[in-house]
Design a protein around this motif. Structure first.
Motif, short mmCIF file in Angstrom:
data_model
loop_
_atom_site.label_atom_id
_atom_site.label_comp_id
_atom_site.label_asym_id
_atom_site.label_seq_id
_atom_site.Cartn_x
_atom_site.Cartn_y
_atom_site.Cartn_z
N PRO A 77 7.09 1.31 -12.58
CA PRO A 77 6.58 0.91 -13.90
C PRO A 77 7.30 -0.31 -14.48
N LYS A 78 8.53 -0.58 -14.01
CA LYS A 78 9.24 -1.73 -14.58
C LYS A 78 9.03 -3.00 -13.78
N SER A 79 8.26 -2.92 -12.71
CA SER A 79 8.04 -4.10 -11.87
C SER A 79 7.02 -5.04 -12.52
N LYS A 80 7.26 -6.32 -12.42
CA LYS A 80 6.32 -7.29 -13.01
C LYS A 80 5.01 -7.33 -12.21
N ASP A 81 5.07 -6.84 -10.97
CA ASP A 81 3.86 -6.83 -10.14
C ASP A 81 3.18 -5.47 -10.10
N TYR A 82 3.48 -4.61 -11.10
CA TYR A 82 2.87 -3.29 -11.09
C TYR A 82 1.35 -3.41 -10.98
N GLY A 83 0.77 -2.61 -10.09
CA GLY A 83 -0.69 -2.56 -9.96
C GLY A 83 -1.29 -3.71 -9.17
N LYS A 84 -0.46 -4.67 -8.75
CA LYS A 84 -1.02 -5.79 -7.97
C LYS A 84 -1.03 -5.40 -6.49
N HIS A 85 -2.01 -4.62 -6.14
CA HIS A 85 -2.06 -4.05 -4.80
C HIS A 85 -2.42 -5.10 -3.76
N TRP A 86 -2.05 -4.80 -2.54
CA TRP A 86 -2.21 -5.78 -1.46
C TRP A 86 -3.58 -5.67 -0.80
N SER A 87 -4.01 -6.78 -0.22
CA SER A 87 -5.21 -6.75 0.61
C SER A 87 -4.83 -6.23 2.00
N ARG A 88 -5.84 -5.77 2.71
CA ARG A 88 -5.63 -5.30 4.07
C ARG A 88 -5.08 -6.43 4.95
N GLU A 89 -5.55 -7.65 4.72
CA GLU A 89 -5.12 -8.79 5.53
C GLU A 89 -3.62 -9.05 5.34
N ARG A 90 -3.19 -8.96 4.08
CA ARG A 90 -1.77 -9.20 3.82
C ARG A 90 -0.91 -8.13 4.51
N ILE A 91 -1.42 -6.92 4.52
CA ILE A 91 -0.68 -5.83 5.18
C ILE A 91 -0.57 -6.09 6.69
N ILE A 92 -1.69 -6.48 7.28
CA ILE A 92 -1.66 -6.75 8.73
C ILE A 92 -0.68 -7.88 9.03
N GLU A 93 -0.76 -8.95 8.26
CA GLU A 93 0.14 -10.10 8.48
C GLU A 93 1.62 -9.70 8.35
N THR A 94 1.90 -8.93 7.31
CA THR A 94 3.29 -8.61 7.00
C THR A 94 3.94 -7.71 8.04
N PHE A 95 3.17 -6.74 8.54
CA PHE A 95 3.79 -5.73 9.39
C PHE A 95 3.49 -5.92 10.88
N ALA A 96 2.71 -6.92 11.22
CA ALA A 96 2.36 -7.12 12.64
C ALA A 96 3.63 -7.22 13.48
N PRO A 97 3.61 -6.63 14.68
CA PRO A 97 4.79 -6.73 15.54
C PRO A 97 5.07 -8.18 15.91
N LYS A 98 6.31 -8.47 16.26
CA LYS A 98 6.67 -9.81 16.73
C LYS A 98 5.94 -10.09 18.04
N GLN A 99 5.60 -11.34 18.23
CA GLN A 99 4.96 -11.73 19.49
C GLN A 99 5.85 -11.35 20.67
N GLU A 100 7.14 -11.45 20.46
CA GLU A 100 8.11 -11.09 21.49
C GLU A 100 7.94 -9.63 21.95
N SER A 101 7.65 -8.74 21.00
CA SER A 101 7.43 -7.33 21.37
C SER A 101 6.16 -7.18 22.18
N VAL A 102 5.09 -7.85 21.71
CA VAL A 102 3.81 -7.77 22.42
C VAL A 102 4.00 -8.27 23.85
#
Ligand SMILES: *[C@@H]1O[C@H](CO)[C@@H](O)[C@H](O)[C@H]1NC(C)=O
Ligand SMILES: *[C@@H]1O[C@H](CO)[C@@H](O)[C@H](O)[C@H]1NC(C)=O
Ligand SMILES: *[C@@H]1O[C@H](CO)[C@@H](O)[C@H](O)[C@H]1NC(C)=O
Ligand SMILES: *[C@@H]1O[C@H](CO)[C@@H](O)[C@H](O)[C@H]1NC(C)=O
Ligand SMILES: *[C@@H]1O[C@H](CO)[C@@H](O)[C@H](O)[C@H]1NC(C)=O
Ligand SMILES: *[C@@H]1O[C@H](CO)[C@@H](O)[C@H](O)[C@H]1NC(C)=O
Length: 655
Positions: A77-102
């Motif tokens: 509740p004290k975050s300035k970004d409260y409620g600013k939920h992420w898009s699916r694309e941003r989630i995929i980008e952020t958590f995608a494994p490193k190319q090195e792992s692939v």
């Protein structure tokens, strides 16, 4: 095979001179093994080498160490970004494994004869998937596959005792399936319990001259005289009074509204149906919903849930009994009754042969989780660990999703549940509230089992380490325990932790670290009410996740099932009731032009005073009295039960 490995090794070395570090000799290490005895599964025959297995390799993802930071940013509740939920694309980008792992994992697979043309990558980029013969997989993972059979339910499950990966890949691979995870088929192992209305209660109701209704004799077990009774809705005021006097014996929609100050629903925003998940072959009967609503909610505009079928699911009506219909009827009748005129979306998951588990549901609602691009079937000789026709990302997640099923943490292994828990985190980042029942067995596990501290095996529940339940212990879901109105008390008196027929499950995880939002609540709990148990009974280090987060009534639900009314008990009831309230809060937020609340725990723990604290009752198990409900948070009723008006005010006041 050896020659092949050598050639690939040399070839890799040749091209890798500038770009890749030289490879070490391959040394295989155990990656995962069964760490608890699977009492309910019997090891059967060795799989044929020529059978096909659909293999998935879960690659290590990036930025997971920032998961808590990310989720707090959108849900504290004290975050300035409260409620600013992420898009699916941003989630995929952020958590995608490193190319090195692939690259490293693909290189290994190719060296072992799994050509790259056979390998597919998931849309979310964190799974590699291919089909291989049992012989190939056994060689790859240095293991042996057997068909296990569930000792009570009889259904089959493919597994191995342990498996290996080359040591240079340990940090690139989270999990490989199918291997040691008993994640198959949630099926009929129910959490809720039914008690038929007693003769006394029936007599009492007759005396009150409330309208009573004879049910036809139809041989349904457990209903005295083959007939059931329930309060009837007639005159509003009279009825409300009569019902409220009875809430300690028979809990109705009006009792729940009175307990938590819930108004009648008035809104039905598009896109805000309430998600309720059920696993085949459990299913609802429309005739039961009709019967329930005729009695308790005759004004409901639609008596039918919106049905989303996942993985060839069917809402089967062929087999009808409490085991088949109890859970679905309970969840839908009370949730739909509370949120009316909004509707529920029923996610019916799994087909009649194989059933399904949480992973299949995640595949369907979240394209970032799943792997299959098509729907080709596997060898029908083998009971696939997941359905042939996985609907990857084809169902939309509703804003709130309630699930009244759960495993013991130990059924699945820590790597598996950590990975799945992070998918719940990703759903929270996207604005979805995941609500789970905490379970019904006190500090012991499903089927009243505890853990032998020496061997890690499940025992008969009379002693040993407390047995926590998943997904309730995942820090990114909201876990709901159960309360009850004490006999003779009214809806205006404080409730107790539920010890009637079922016992509210709760305690501390053996896998998950304590999330930051919970630190103060748990520290206070240990400071003021430290339980006397030692570390052979539960992890008392004050560094692990405690659950549940909240509670709601779980006793005496008057439920229509298989053409009769009977009383139901369970956190199975508590979860959809709590989820209904969050759904109604989202109605208000959407009306005000805001987004859904998403992950709610940081807001709740920051504002514990708005909950009704529960301070009486215990959750016995494993030969102990379990934990006690005390002032403040406790590991059986969490922060307490909701006070709907305060909850709505708090959440609608946030951006
Ligand atoms: C409904 O939800 C979907 C998926 O989250 C979204 O794309 C769409 O814009 C929503 N529609 C409305 C009317 O809000
Ligand atoms: C229905 O019951 C029959 C007989 O017990 C059983 O063979 C069948 O598998 C059941 N169907 C489902 C969907 O569970
Ligand atoms: C999911 O939502 C999108 C956007 O609102 C919509 O086009 C699509 O039909 C929905 N899918 C399902 C299965 O309801
Ligand atoms: C509730 O209390 C009444 C009156 O004291 C008693 O007769 C009845 O047996 C109690 N019921 C339960 C379920 O304990
Ligand atoms: C923990 O308590 C149990 C039960 O009282 C006892 O059997 C066990 O020896 C204790 N373990 C330790 C390490 O003190
Ligand atoms: C308790 O959990 C902590 C943190 O995960 C861990 O370091 C510790 O070994 C656990 N204690 C026991 C007795 O399992």
């Amino acid at each position: 095979m050896r020659i092949n490995v050598l050639i690939n090794f040399l070839a890799a070395l040749a091209v890798a001179v500038e770009t890749k570090p030289p490879r070490r000799a391959v040394n295989h290490v155990v990656h995962e093994e069964l760490h608890v005895s699977q009492r309910s599964w019997t090891k059967g025959y060795r799989l044929y080498g020529t059978s096909t297995l659909p293999v998935r390799i879960g690659l290590a993802q990036q930025n997971l160490h920032r998961a808590e930071e990310y989720i707090n940013a959108v849900s504290h509740p004290k975050s300035k970004d409260y409620g600013k939920h992420w898009s699916r694309e941003r989630i995929i980008e952020t958590f995608a494994p490193k190319q090195e792992s692939v690259d490293a994992v693909k290189e290994w697979l190719e060296a072992e004869g799994i050509e790259s043309s056979r390998i597919e990558m998931s849309k979310g980029r964190h799974w590699l998937e291919f089909k291989a013969t049992v012989q190939e997989v056994e060689g790859l993972l240095k293991t042996k596959y057997h068909m296990y059979k569930h000792t009570q339910l009889g259904h089959p499950h493919i597994a191995c005792d342990k498996y290996h990966v080359p040591d240079h890949l340990v940090n690139h691979i989270d999990i490989i399936t199918p291997t040691v995870h008993f994640d198959q088929r949630i099926g009929r192992e129910r959490e809720n319990k039914k008690v038929p209305l007693s003769e006394d209660k029936v007599d009492e109701l007759k005396k009150r001259s409330l309208a009573k209704r004879q049910r036809p004799e139809n041989g349904i077990q457990g209903i005295p005289g083959g007939s059931g009774f329930s309060p009837k809705q007639g005159d509003m005021i009279q009825n409300a009074l009569a019902t409220l006097d009875d809430c300690d014996q028979m809990l109705t929609l009006d009792c729940i509204r009175a307990l938590y100050g819930i108004p009648r629903g008035s809104l039905a925003q598009s896109n805000n149906t309430l998600g309720i998940v059920e696993y085949t072959p459990q299913a609802f009967l429309q005739s039961d919903l009709n019967m329930f609503f005729a009695e308790f909610s005759p004004d409901i505009p639609s008596k039918e849930p919106v049905v989303q079928l996942i993985d060839n699911a069917v809402v089967q009506t062929q087999n009808q009994s409490f085991d088949f219909n109890g859970e679905s009827s309970l969840d839908l009748e009370f949730a739909m009754g509370l949120i009316n005129p909004q509707r529920a979306t029923l996610y019916q998951v799994g087909d009649l042969n194989k059933g399904a588990s949480f992973g299949n549901f995640l595949d369907a609602i979240d394209g970032s989780f799943c792997t299959f691009q098509g729907g080709d079937s596997v060898d029908p000789n083998v009971d696939s660990p997941y359905p042939d026709d996985v609907r990857c990302g084809t169902a939309n997640a509703t804003n709130v999703i309630s699930t009244s099923y759960g495993y013991n943490e130990g059924d699945l292994g820590s790597k598996y549940i950590q990975r799945q828990c992070l998918e719940y985190m990703k759903l929270g980042l996207q604005g979805v509230s995941m609500i789970f029942s905490s379970g019904d067995d006190g500090v012991s596990g499903n089927g009243n089992t505890c853990i032998d501290p020496e061997t890690g095996a499940y025992n008969d529940g009379s002693s040993g380490l407390f047995n926590p339940g998943f997904p309730g212990t995942c820090p990114y879901v909201t876990s709901v325990g159960a309360t009850q109105i004490m006999n003779g008390s009214s809806v205006r008196s404080p409730e107790s932790a539920c010890e009637l027929v079922i016992i509210s499950r709760g305690g501390f995880s053996n896998v998950f670290q304590m999330p930051s939002y919970q630190q103060k609540a748990v520290a206070d709990y240990f400071a003021n009410s430290a339980p006397s148990y030692n570390s052979s009974q539960f992890n008392n280090s004050m560094t692990v996740r405690g659950y549940p987060d909240v509670a709601a009534n779980g006793a005496n639900y008057v439920t229509a099932v298989d053409g009769e009314f009977s009383l139901f008990y369970g956190t199975s009831a508590s979860a959809p009731v709590f989820a209904s309230m969050i759904n109604m809060i989202n109605e208000k937020r959407i009306e005000a032009g805001k987004g859904p609340v998403g992950f709610i725990n940081p807001v709740l723990y920051e504002n514990p005073q708005i909950m009704n604290d529960i301070t009486t009752g215990n959750n016995p198990g494993c030969g102990t009295d379990g934990f006690a409900a005390v002032e403040g948070w406790d590991p059986l009723t969490g922060l307490g039960t909701p006070d709907y008006p305060s909850l709505e005010k708090l959440f609608t006041g946030l951006p």
